[in-house]
Design a protein around this motif. Structure first.
Motif, PDB file in Angstrom:
ATOM      1  N   LYS A  90      13.476  36.808  -7.483  1.00  0.00           N
ATOM      2  CA  LYS A  90      12.996  37.732  -7.026  1.00  0.00           C
ATOM      3  C   LYS A  90      12.855  37.815  -5.530  1.00  0.00           C
ATOM      4  O   LYS A  90      12.213  38.882  -4.994  1.00  0.00           O
ATOM      5  CB  LYS A  90      11.475  37.506  -7.541  1.00  0.00           C
ATOM      6  N   LEU A  91      13.281  36.890  -4.900  1.00  0.00           N
ATOM      7  CA  LEU A  91      13.124  36.913  -3.384  1.00  0.00           C
ATOM      8  C   LEU A  91      13.826  37.841  -2.665  1.00  0.00           C
ATOM      9  O   LEU A  91      15.087  38.312  -3.170  1.00  0.00           O
ATOM     10  CB  LEU A  91      13.419  35.366  -2.911  1.00  0.00           C
ATOM     11  N   PRO A  92      13.406  38.504  -1.567  1.00  0.00           N
ATOM     12  CA  PRO A  92      14.013  39.644  -1.011  1.00  0.00           C
ATOM     13  C   PRO A  92      15.371  39.052  -0.073  1.00  0.00           C
ATOM     14  O   PRO A  92      15.446  38.056   0.452  1.00  0.00           O
ATOM     15  CB  PRO A  92      13.358  40.176   0.053  1.00  0.00           C
ATOM     16  N   SER A  93      16.457  39.771  -0.150  1.00  0.00           N
ATOM     17  CA  SER A  93      17.673  39.279   0.298  1.00  0.00           C
ATOM     18  C   SER A  93      17.858  39.827   1.756  1.00  0.00           C
ATOM     19  O   SER A  93      17.176  40.764   2.063  1.00  0.00           O
ATOM     20  CB  SER A  93      18.823  39.625  -0.507  1.00  0.00           C
ATOM     21  N   GLY A  94      18.577  39.141   2.621  1.00  0.00           N
ATOM     22  CA  GLY A  94      18.902  39.760   3.862  1.00  0.00           C
ATOM     23  C   GLY A  94      17.913  39.338   5.055  1.00  0.00           C
ATOM     24  O   GLY A  94      18.288  39.369   6.117  1.00  0.00           O
ATOM     25  N   THR A  95      16.927  38.643   4.603  1.00  0.00           N
ATOM     26  CA  THR A  95      15.852  38.127   5.503  1.00  0.00           C
ATOM     27  C   THR A  95      16.179  36.499   5.989  1.00  0.00           C
ATOM     28  O   THR A  95      15.614  36.292   7.216  1.00  0.00           O
ATOM     29  CB  THR A  95      14.540  37.953   5.082  1.00  0.00           C
ATOM     30  N   ALA A  96      16.986  36.027   5.324  1.00  0.00           N
ATOM     31  CA  ALA A  96      17.341  34.447   5.606  1.00  0.00           C
ATOM     32  C   ALA A  96      18.644  34.126   4.693  1.00  0.00           C
ATOM     33  O   ALA A  96      18.709  34.731   3.562  1.00  0.00           O
ATOM     34  CB  ALA A  96      16.213  33.640   5.605  1.00  0.00           C
ATOM     35  N   GLU A  97      19.120  32.957   5.289  1.00  0.00           N
ATOM     36  CA  GLU A  97      20.204  32.528   4.487  1.00  0.00           C
ATOM     37  C   GLU A  97      19.573  31.834   3.388  1.00  0.00           C
ATOM     38  O   GLU A  97      18.775  30.704   3.716  1.00  0.00           O
ATOM     39  CB  GLU A  97      21.224  31.811   5.387  1.00  0.00           C
ATOM     40  N   ILE A  98      20.077  32.156   2.184  1.00  0.00           N
ATOM     41  CA  ILE A  98      19.523  31.321   0.784  1.00  0.00           C
ATOM     42  C   ILE A  98      20.668  30.714   0.334  1.00  0.00           C
ATOM     43  O   ILE A  98      21.726  31.324  -0.036  1.00  0.00           O
ATOM     44  CB  ILE A  98      18.837  32.465   0.053  1.00  0.00           C
ATOM     45  N   THR A  99      20.362  29.446  -0.270  1.00  0.00           N
ATOM     46  CA  THR A  99      21.552  28.741  -0.782  1.00  0.00           C
ATOM     47  C   THR A  99      20.663  27.990  -2.117  1.00  0.00           C
ATOM     48  O   THR A  99      19.956  27.663  -1.901  1.00  0.00           O
ATOM     49  CB  THR A  99      21.957  27.540   0.000  1.00  0.00           C
ATOM     50  N   THR A 100      21.518  28.250  -3.378  1.00  0.00           N
ATOM     51  CA  THR A 100      20.847  27.708  -4.392  1.00  0.00           C
ATOM     52  C   THR A 100      21.863  26.887  -5.092  1.00  0.00           C
ATOM     53  O   THR A 100      22.961  27.118  -5.282  1.00  0.00           O
ATOM     54  CB  THR A 100      20.358  28.767  -5.410  1.00  0.00           C
ATOM     55  N   VAL A 101      21.220  25.471  -5.431  1.00  0.00           N
ATOM     56  CA  VAL A 101      22.047  24.498  -5.983  1.00  0.00           C
ATOM     57  C   VAL A 101      21.841  24.177  -7.450  1.00  0.00           C
ATOM     58  O   VAL A 101      20.554  24.012  -7.765  1.00  0.00           O
ATOM     59  CB  VAL A 101      22.073  23.215  -5.092  1.00  0.00           C
ATOM     60  N   VAL A 102      22.562  24.190  -8.344  1.00  0.00           N
ATOM     61  CA  VAL A 102      22.233  23.959  -9.786  1.00  0.00           C
ATOM     62  C   VAL A 102      23.286  22.687 -10.162  1.00  0.00           C
ATOM     63  O   VAL A 102      24.269  22.811 -10.067  1.00  0.00           O
ATOM     64  CB  VAL A 102      22.312  24.948 -10.880  1.00  0.00           C
ATOM     65  N   ASP A 103      22.645  21.336 -10.552  1.00  0.00           N
ATOM     66  CA  ASP A 103      23.355  20.278 -10.485  1.00  0.00           C
ATOM     67  C   ASP A 103      22.447  19.515 -11.317  1.00  0.00           C
ATOM     68  O   ASP A 103      21.440  18.820 -10.922  1.00  0.00           O
ATOM     69  CB  ASP A 103      23.746  19.618  -9.001  1.00  0.00           C
ATOM     70  N   PRO A 104      23.024  19.131 -12.423  1.00  0.00           N
ATOM     71  CA  PRO A 104      22.154  18.093 -13.348  1.00  0.00           C
ATOM     72  C   PRO A 104      22.530  16.647 -13.111  1.00  0.00           C
ATOM     73  O   PRO A 104      21.964  15.767 -13.896  1.00  0.00           O
ATOM     74  CB  PRO A 104      22.666  18.584 -14.890  1.00  0.00           C
ATOM     75  N   THR A 105      23.139  16.455 -12.092  1.00  0.00           N
ATOM     76  CA  THR A 105      23.572  14.891 -11.794  1.00  0.00           C
ATOM     77  C   THR A 105      22.222  14.219 -11.672  1.00  0.00           C
ATOM     78  O   THR A 105      21.492  14.372 -11.079  1.00  0.00           O
ATOM     79  CB  THR A 105      24.224  14.578 -10.831  1.00  0.00           C
ATOM     80  N   THR A 106      21.994  12.940 -12.327  1.00  0.00           N
ATOM     81  CA  THR A 106      20.732  12.176 -12.039  1.00  0.00           C
ATOM     82  C   THR A 106      21.300  10.957 -11.251  1.00  0.00           C
ATOM     83  O   THR A 106      22.166  10.448 -11.155  1.00  0.00           O
ATOM     84  CB  THR A 106      20.395  11.367 -13.372  1.00  0.00           C
ATOM     85  N   ARG A 107      20.224  10.992  -9.952  1.00  0.00           N
ATOM     86  CA  ARG A 107      20.583  10.012  -9.075  1.00  0.00           C
ATOM     87  C   ARG A 107      19.132   9.318  -8.916  1.00  0.00           C
ATOM     88  O   ARG A 107      18.331   9.692  -8.077  1.00  0.00           O
ATOM     89  CB  ARG A 107      20.984  10.677  -7.546  1.00  0.00           C
ATOM     90  N   GLY A 108      19.068   8.339  -9.624  1.00  0.00           N
ATOM     91  CA  GLY A 108      17.832   7.393  -9.191  1.00  0.00           C
ATOM     92  C   GLY A 108      16.524   7.983 -10.244  1.00  0.00           C
ATOM     93  O   GLY A 108      16.739   8.711 -10.763  1.00  0.00           O
ATOM     94  N   ARG A 109      15.556   7.238 -10.141  1.00  0.00           N
ATOM     95  CA  ARG A 109      14.412   7.198 -11.109  1.00  0.00           C
ATOM     96  C   ARG A 109      13.463   8.412 -10.508  1.00  0.00           C
ATOM     97  O   ARG A 109      12.888   9.089 -11.254  1.00  0.00           O
ATOM     98  CB  ARG A 109      13.664   5.937 -11.387  1.00  0.00           C
ATOM     99  N   ASN A 110      13.479   8.706  -9.204  1.00  0.00           N
ATOM    100  CA  ASN A 110      12.857   9.691  -8.722  1.00  0.00           C
ATOM    101  C   ASN A 110      13.500  11.061  -8.646  1.00  0.00           C
ATOM    102  O   ASN A 110      14.583  11.453  -8.020  1.00  0.00           O
ATOM    103  CB  ASN A 110      12.351   9.340  -7.031  1.00  0.00           C
ATOM    104  N   LEU A 111      12.982  11.974  -9.814  1.00  0.00           N
ATOM    105  CA  LEU A 111      13.875  13.000 -10.096  1.00  0.00           C
ATOM    106  C   LEU A 111      13.988  14.143  -8.781  1.00  0.00           C
ATOM    107  O   LEU A 111      14.808  14.803  -8.668  1.00  0.00           O
ATOM    108  CB  LEU A 111      13.313  13.817 -11.342  1.00  0.00           C
ATOM    109  N   LYS A 112      12.739  14.198  -8.191  1.00  0.00           N
ATOM    110  CA  LYS A 112      12.889  15.080  -6.820  1.00  0.00           C
ATOM    111  C   LYS A 112      13.744  14.677  -5.963  1.00  0.00           C
ATOM    112  O   LYS A 112      14.461  15.369  -5.493  1.00  0.00           O
ATOM    113  CB  LYS A 112      11.216  14.980  -6.310  1.00  0.00           C
ATOM    114  N   VAL A 113      13.916  13.580  -5.534  1.00  0.00           N
ATOM    115  CA  VAL A 113      14.867  12.902  -4.547  1.00  0.00           C
ATOM    116  C   VAL A 113      16.233  13.142  -5.282  1.00  0.00           C
ATOM    117  O   VAL A 113      17.019  13.450  -4.296  1.00  0.00           O
ATOM    118  CB  VAL A 113      14.528  11.505  -4.347  1.00  0.00           C
ATOM    119  N   GLY A 114      16.307  12.877  -6.475  1.00  0.00           N
ATOM    120  CA  GLY A 114      17.852  13.169  -7.120  1.00  0.00           C
ATOM    121  C   GLY A 114      18.255  14.569  -6.834  1.00  0.00           C
ATOM    122  O   GLY A 114      19.330  14.771  -6.503  1.00  0.00           O
ATOM    123  N   ASN A 115      17.139  15.644  -7.139  1.00  0.00           N
ATOM    124  CA  ASN A 115      17.439  16.759  -6.832  1.00  0.00           C
ATOM    125  C   ASN A 115      17.830  17.184  -5.351  1.00  0.00           C
ATOM    126  O   ASN A 115      18.951  17.814  -5.103  1.00  0.00           O
ATOM    127  CB  ASN A 115      16.068  17.674  -7.060  1.00  0.00           C
TER     128      ASN A 115
END
Length: 382
Positions: A90-115
């Motif tokens: 929904k975010l407007p395009s063209g106002t800033a560079e936006i990069t989206t990453v979709v990756d299910p790899t689990t890295r450690g127990r802290n899921l936020k840091v793994g993300n």
């Protein structure tokens, strides 16, 4: 018993002095004039996402609406079906560079840091800010975060810039109670800690760091198995001889708690995190609750006149501090009934968090070790 009651009275008096000091510090912080940064280098803002929170699109859009020349937003999810992706779309395009990453790899127990680790290869700039998805900011946000880094006098000594935050409830009494805990518990205590010389507070609402400093500190992988990733990041940076600075203005977090159980689990997890990394300071923080201490004096002292007077003084002092903080931060006045519920809940959380190390986080049960790392309890759903 009268002697014990008098000890509680003395602690309540000390707690009243704390409340006065905390309220005055909040007022001073809110009135401070922000510093204009001497330079405006490009910034990458990392936003780990998990699920669609209330008003998420507004929160994310606020990061786009920056009066800043060059910045990148990096969003990350672990599941291609995560509804947060629809909010990003929904975010407007063209106002800033936006990069989206979709990756299910689990890295450690802290899921936020793994993300965050999954997102890291897409981060382009040397100045990196990590911010939670429930944070809403003004157009001056990146200027406030960058300013301490580019100060000609102190900038080279700055390792991390972090932001205090003001809570805003999103629907329901439980969100109201959660926001009160942030605004009249966390924020004042963080300012008091800095005023007495403790400058180790690093807060997950925003943590900004130079790439080379983060790499010298061991990278994001250093945080993969800890619950208090914000505190640990600040700690490892301080071990490099660098400091933690506060941005001039707080950010805003949207506090959504669907029910009492969710609120209680959230606050116990937060409190046990603090207790795990610094138990003596956490136990000493009981001094921040003069109403509860005076109430204990009344109960133990069989409602002696001294204890009752202490309770009345504590209630008046606490109410004055809350009203002073509300005015300074531009918040609406909370009702007396809600404030009474908040006082009772804060003490219950303090007691429960002091008596165990188990936390529930995103449906999984962990035990927090003394060094802040996490052990998944056997039988928890991964």
């Amino acid at each position: 018993m009268q002697g014990i009651s008098l000890l509680f009275v003395a602690a309540a008096v000390a707690g009243c002095l704390y409340q006065v000091a905390a309220a005055l510090l909040v007022r001073r912080f809110a009135a401070a004039v922000p510093v204009v940064p001497a330079a405006r280098p490009p910034v990458s803002v990392m936003k780990p996402l998990c699920g669609a929170e209330p008003d998420m699109a507004v929160n994310l859009a606020s990061c786009l609406n920056q009066d800043y020349p060059a910045f990148q937003l990096v969003f990350g999810v672990a599941d291609a079906a995560d509804p947060a992706l629809a909010e990003v779309a929904k975010l407007p395009s063209g106002t800033a560079e936006i990069t989206t990453v979709v990756d299910p790899t689990t890295r450690g127990r802290n899921l936020k840091v793994g993300n965050l680790l999954n997102m890291w290869p897409q981060v382009r700039h040397d100045l990196v800010a990590i911010a939670d998805s429930d944070v809403r900011v003004g157009p001056h946000y990146l200027d406030d975060v960058v300013a301490p880094f580019v100060d000609p006098q102190t900038g080279p000594k700055v390792g991390v810039v972090t932001c205090l935050y003001v809570g805003h409830p999103v629907g329901g009494v439980w969100g109201d109670l959660g926001a009160l805990g942030v605004n009249h518990g966390f924020l004042p205590s963080a300012l008091v800690a800095r005023a007495i010389g403790r400058k180790d507070g690093c807060f997950g609402a925003t943590m900004a760091v130079r790439r080379e400093v983060l790499e010298r500190a061991g990278g994001l992988g250093r945080l993969a198995d800890v619950l208090a990733d914000d505190w640990v990041l600040g700690d490892v940076v301080r071990q490099l001889g660098l400091g933690i600075e506060l941005a001039a203005r707080p950010v805003h977090i949207m506090v959504h708690e669907p029910d009492f159980a969710a609120l209680l689990a959230h606050e116990i997890r937060w409190a046990r995190t603090i207790a795990a990394v610094d138990r003596p300071s956490y136990q000493a923080s009981v001094i921040t609750q003069p109403v509860a201490l005076a109430g204990l004096a009344v109960a133990v002292g069989w409602a002696s006149p001294v204890a009752l007077a202490a309770l009345a003084c504590a209630c008046v002092c606490r109410l004055w501090a809350v009203r002073t903080e509300e005015k300074a931060l531009g918040l609406p006045r909370a009702g007396l009934g809600l404030l009474a519920m908040r006082e009772f809940l804060s003490f219950i959380v303090y007691v429960v968090a002091s008596c165990g190390r188990t936390v529930i986080w995103r449906g999984r049960r962990f035990v927090v070790r003394r060094d802040g790392t996490l052990d998944l309890v056997e039988g928890s759903v991964p």
